[in-house]
Design a protein around this motif. Sequence first.
Motif, PDB file in Angstrom:
ATOM      1  N   THR A  13       0.827  -1.215   0.000  1.00 49.09           N
ATOM      2  CA  THR A  13       0.000   0.000   0.000  1.00 49.09           C
ATOM      3  C   THR A  13       0.858   1.260   0.000  1.00 49.09           C
ATOM      4  O   THR A  13       0.470   2.281  -0.583  1.00 49.09           O
ATOM      5  CB  THR A  13      -0.965   0.012   1.197  1.00 49.09           C
ATOM      6  N   THR A  14       2.033   1.201   0.621  1.00 49.52           N
ATOM      7  CA  THR A  14       2.925   2.362   0.596  1.00 49.52           C
ATOM      8  C   THR A  14       3.418   2.635  -0.821  1.00 49.52           C
ATOM      9  O   THR A  14       3.423   3.789  -1.285  1.00 49.52           O
ATOM     10  CB  THR A  14       4.127   2.144   1.535  1.00 49.52           C
TER      11      THR A  14
ATOM     12  N   THR B  28       0.498   6.593   6.478  1.00 47.52           N
ATOM     13  CA  THR B  28       1.276   6.342   5.260  1.00 47.52           C
ATOM     14  C   THR B  28       1.262   7.570   4.362  1.00 47.52           C
ATOM     15  O   THR B  28       2.306   8.012   3.854  1.00 47.52           O
ATOM     16  CB  THR B  28       0.700   5.136   4.499  1.00 47.52           C
ATOM     17  N   GLN B  29       0.083   8.138   4.167  1.00 50.77           N
ATOM     18  CA  GLN B  29      -0.018   9.326   3.319  1.00 50.77           C
ATOM     19  C   GLN B  29       0.679  10.517   3.958  1.00 50.77           C
ATOM     20  O   GLN B  29       1.334  11.313   3.267  1.00 50.77           O
ATOM     21  CB  GLN B  29      -1.489   9.651   3.061  1.00 50.77           C
TER      22      GLN B  29
ATOM     23  N   LEU C 256       4.422  10.337   3.354  1.00 49.39           N
ATOM     24  CA  LEU C 256       4.769  10.643   1.965  1.00 49.39           C
ATOM     25  C   LEU C 256       4.657  12.129   1.665  1.00 49.39           C
ATOM     26  O   LEU C 256       5.446  12.688   0.893  1.00 49.39           O
ATOM     27  CB  LEU C 256       3.864   9.849   1.012  1.00 49.39           C
TER      28      LEU C 256
END
Length: 459
Positions: free
Chosen positions: A301-302, A339-340, A343
Amino acid sequence: MQDNSAGAWPAPNEGDWRRLVEASLSGKPISGLAAEIEPGISIDALMAASAAPPLSSRGGKAWTRLQRLGRAASAETIAAALATGADGFDIIVAGSAADYGDGLTPAELEALLADAPLDRCRWRLSTGSDGEACATIVDAAATAGRLDPQLLSISFGLDPLGAIANGQADSEDLQTLPTLVARLAERGYAGPFASADARLVHSAGGTPAMELGYALAAQLALLRELIDGGLPDDIAVGAVDVALSADEEQFVTIAKFRAMRLLHARLLAAGGLPRRRLSLHAETSWRMLAAEDMHSNLIRTTIAALAAGLGGADSLSVLPFTSAIDSHDPEAGRLALTTQAILIEEARLARVADPGAGSGTIETLTLALAEDGWRRFQEIERDGGLADAAAGKRLRAEIAEAAERRQAALASGTGAIVGVTHFRADVAARQEPRSVGSSFETTGLRPRRTSAPFESAAS
C-alpha cells in the motif's frame, strides 16, 4: 569531485552508461531488464531521457488524504480520522465499484451523516445503483444542518455505468442522470457529480490498459448523456471525475495515472469540448492485498500510494493493510492515513510537479498505455458503448482472460506474491478471508484478490 567545466575529458554518453550497466549484470544480457506489463506492452529500464513537460501539477499542494468509510463507520471514526490527519472521507455504498464487502446501505449512510461535520472536510461518495437515493440523503443532511451547498466540498460519485456493468441496473438508469445533476447544481453544489469509476475493472483482474479504456468509455457516455440532457458543455465536463486503482507496480501505476490525463485531453479535443483539468481519484488496490502475512500489505500500500501521488492523483484513499480479513481495524485505519502523511509531510513528494516527466522509461510507458487504452475505448464504442450488452460481454471476457493469465503466471512461478507464493513464513497466521459479497457474481466483474487461490490451497 573534479571539475570538468573546461572539457578536460570526454563527457560520458549513453554507450558508456550501458556498458557500466552490462558490467553490473555479471554477464546477463541487458535485455533481461525489460519486463512485460501486459501483452504488447513492455517496460525498459534504460530508455533515454525525454524533454517532455509535466502533464499535471497540483501547484505544490498535497493530494487530498481521504479515509475510507464503510459499514462500521461512526461519528467516533470520523473524529478519530480527522484528528489523525484526514482531509476528508471516501464513503463506500454497498454495490458500488469500490465495495469489497463492507459498503454502507443508504439507511446506514443517512444515520452516519446525521452527525457528520459536512462543512469541515472533503467528502467523496462511491454510490453504485443507489446514486440518486444517496444524493438525496446528502442534500437532506446539509439542509438539516443549515449548510450552504456552495461552501461544501462533496463529490457525489454517481456511477450508473458501474451499476450497469455489474448487472444492478440497465441503460434507463443512465437517462435520469442529467435531471439529477441539474438539480444538484441548481442547489449550489459544485461537484463533481458523476464518476467514471474504473476500480471495478482493476479489482476483477483487468490490465491497466483495460482500466483506462473503460474509464474513458464511461467518461464519454456520462458526458454524452449530460450534454444531450441539456447541460452546457463546460458544466458537463466539470461534472465528471475519474477513479482508478493504484497497485504495487510502481512505474506502471505512475504511467497509468499520467496516461489517464493524456486520454482525457484527447477525448475533449476530439469532441470539441472545453479544456478542463481532470479531477482524478485514486484508491490503493484491493486485489493486491494478501490475507496471509498481512504486514507485507503495508509495503504494497505504501508503494501504491507513492505511485498514485507521483502519478498526479488529486485525492487518495489507502486501504487498511488488514482489509482482506477485517476492514474495521482502527489501528490499520490509522496506519493507512499515516502512510499518506509520511509521503506528504516527510518525503515531500507532493512538492514536485509530475516527477515522471522527462524519464524516458515513464514517458514511453505512459504513451504505450494511453495508445492501448484508446484502442480499447474505440472497441467499446464500436460495440455500442458501455451500456450495450455486446460491449459488456467483450469487456468481461477480456478481464477474465487477463485474470487467468495472472493466476497462471503465479502458479508457474514466473510471478510472485511475497509472503504467499514466495518466502512464505512457516508460522504465518491462517485466518479466514472475509467475503466480498455476491453483487458481481452474475457478470464476472466481482472483486477477486490475486493471492486468494494460493492461500486457500495452502495447508
